[in-house]
Design a protein around this motif. Structure first.
Motif, mmCIF file in Angstrom:
data_model
loop_
_atom_site.group_PDB
_atom_site.id
_atom_site.type_symbol
_atom_site.label_atom_id
_atom_site.label_comp_id
_atom_site.label_asym_id
_atom_site.label_seq_id
_atom_site.Cartn_x
_atom_site.Cartn_y
_atom_site.Cartn_z
ATOM 1 N N ILE A 174 -25.648 45.601 78.053
ATOM 2 C CA ILE A 174 -25.540 44.222 78.536
ATOM 3 C C ILE A 174 -26.501 43.300 77.781
ATOM 4 O O ILE A 174 -26.515 42.095 78.014
ATOM 5 N N LEU A 175 -27.260 43.865 76.845
ATOM 6 C CA LEU A 175 -28.161 43.062 76.023
ATOM 7 C C LEU A 175 -27.389 42.448 74.852
ATOM 8 O O LEU A 175 -26.438 43.045 74.342
ATOM 9 N N PRO A 176 -27.777 41.268 74.400
ATOM 10 C CA PRO A 176 -27.051 40.580 73.320
ATOM 11 C C PRO A 176 -27.377 41.163 71.947
ATOM 12 O O PRO A 176 -28.206 40.629 71.203
ATOM 13 N N TRP A 180 -16.870 39.885 75.656
ATOM 14 C CA TRP A 180 -18.215 40.202 76.146
ATOM 15 C C TRP A 180 -18.371 39.738 77.590
ATOM 16 O O TRP A 180 -17.429 39.297 78.236
ATOM 17 N N HIS A 181 -19.590 39.838 78.111
ATOM 18 C CA HIS A 181 -19.885 39.492 79.506
ATOM 19 C C HIS A 181 -20.866 38.314 79.551
ATOM 20 O O HIS A 181 -22.076 38.504 79.670
ATOM 21 N N PRO A 182 -20.361 37.076 79.505
ATOM 22 C CA PRO A 182 -21.258 35.915 79.517
ATOM 23 C C PRO A 182 -22.003 35.759 80.831
ATOM 24 O O PRO A 182 -23.049 35.092 80.859
ATOM 25 N N SER A 207 -16.842 47.705 62.548
ATOM 26 C CA SER A 207 -17.363 47.077 63.768
ATOM 27 C C SER A 207 -18.373 48.016 64.414
ATOM 28 O O SER A 207 -18.055 49.174 64.709
ATOM 29 N N ARG A 208 -19.572 47.527 64.630
ATOM 30 C CA ARG A 208 -20.613 48.356 65.233
ATOM 31 C C ARG A 208 -20.375 48.467 66.735
ATOM 32 O O ARG A 208 -20.159 47.469 67.413
ATOM 33 N N LYS A 209 -20.400 49.684 67.236
ATOM 34 C CA LYS A 209 -20.123 49.925 68.650
ATOM 35 C C LYS A 209 -21.416 49.891 69.452
ATOM 36 O O LYS A 209 -22.351 50.640 69.179
ATOM 37 N N TYR A 210 -21.443 49.012 70.426
ATOM 38 C CA TYR A 210 -22.567 48.928 71.359
ATOM 39 C C TYR A 210 -22.041 49.150 72.768
ATOM 40 O O TYR A 210 -20.877 48.875 73.066
ATOM 41 N N ASN A 244 -23.311 40.723 74.321
ATOM 42 C CA ASN A 244 -23.335 42.104 74.770
ATOM 43 C C ASN A 244 -21.959 42.731 74.545
ATOM 44 O O ASN A 244 -21.005 42.064 74.168
ATOM 45 N N ALA A 245 -21.844 44.026 74.788
ATOM 46 C CA ALA A 245 -20.568 44.708 74.563
ATOM 47 C C ALA A 245 -20.518 45.981 75.401
ATOM 48 O O ALA A 245 -21.462 46.772 75.391
ATOM 49 N N LEU A 246 -19.399 46.147 76.117
ATOM 50 C CA LEU A 246 -19.202 47.338 76.944
ATOM 51 C C LEU A 246 -17.795 47.929 76.767
ATOM 52 O O LEU A 246 -17.414 48.824 77.507
ATOM 53 N N HIS A 247 -17.045 47.442 75.794
ATOM 54 C CA HIS A 247 -15.622 47.786 75.703
ATOM 55 C C HIS A 247 -15.349 48.826 74.617
ATOM 56 O O HIS A 247 -16.128 49.000 73.687
#
Length: 239
Positions: free
Chosen positions: A130-132, A197-199, A124-127, A156-159
């Motif tokens: 807030i960009l998709p 994610w953050h929709p 799993s690629r870690k990002y 997006n991903a912040l976790h």
């Protein structure tokens, strides 16, 4: 027709900038929002549904995990949100969990979390944006698939944590390319869905707005004492 009222939990530290985005998405979906935070009044009786928003890690004491020195925790918020999810389920009111909120939905229903998910899911690629940029695969036949389609989704991903063992009544609705769970959903009323994610940051994307439409449709049905899941499914036909 009255707009359903949705209670939105936020961090007391950053909620001032996140809540307006969530409230905008709820308004676009046909609802209206009220902000809740730890130490403020949060009464499930006064709303038609809730959003459990993003923020700090959930304390592992809630699910039998290990405390980590680097974790930033908010135990007051943990207690408030766990209570709200439990009360929502008991009163038949729908829930949308966003990032931390998806994890809290799972924990409140008896599941647990992988505290170092990217160490477990090495493909799993870690990002942290807030960009998709993160690729997510929606599971066919799920309610999320009905709302947002099954095409590969960019989010997006912040976790750093993720759902591990599923809570009672939940199923996996999406995974990333490495197999890490990215969305869960409840199989029966009341409607409940959690996305990692953050929709709210992706309000310009039709598929992300559809998640909020599902919540508001369920909230409207619940307020009118009608079954929620058929109303969510019907929402797909209206778009």
């Amino acid at each position: 027709m009255r707009r359903p009222l949705i209670g939105v939990t936020t961090s007391n530290r950053s909620g001032w900038r996140i809540f307006p985005l969530v409230a905008l998405n709820i308004w676009l979906a046909g609802g209206r929002a009220v902000r809740w935070g730890a130490g403020r009044r949060s009464d499930i009786d006064g709303v038609d549904g809730i959003v459990i928003g993003g923020g700090d890690d959930i304390s592992p004491t809630l699910y039998g995990g290990q405390l980590r020195a680097e974790s930033r925790l908010d135990p007051d918020r943990d207690r408030m949100e766990r209570r709200l999810v439990e009360e929502s389920m008991a009163q038949g009111k729908p829930v949308l969990g966003i990032c931390r909120g998806s994890q809290m939905l799972n924990v409140a229903l008896g599941g647990d979390l992988d505290q170092d998910a990217y160490a477990t899911f090495t493909d799993s690629r870690k990002y942290r944006t807030i960009l998709p940029r993160k690729t997510v695969n929606v599971v066919e036949g799920t309610r999320l698939a009905g709302l947002a389609g099954t095409e590969v989704m960019k989010v997006n991903a912040l976790h750093s944590q993720a759902v591990r063992r599923l809570g009672s009544g939940l199923r996996v609705a999406a995974r990333d390319e490495g197999g890490m769970i990215q969305a869960v959903e409840r199989l029966r009323d009341p409607f409940a869905i959690g996305v990692q994610w953050h929709p709210e940051h992706l309000f310009y994307a039709r598929r992300q707005r559809a998640i909020f439409r599902g919540l508001v449709a369920a909230a409207r049905a619940g307020a009118e004492n009608r079954a929620q899941l058929p109303e969510v499914d019907a929402e797909v036909e209206r778009v």
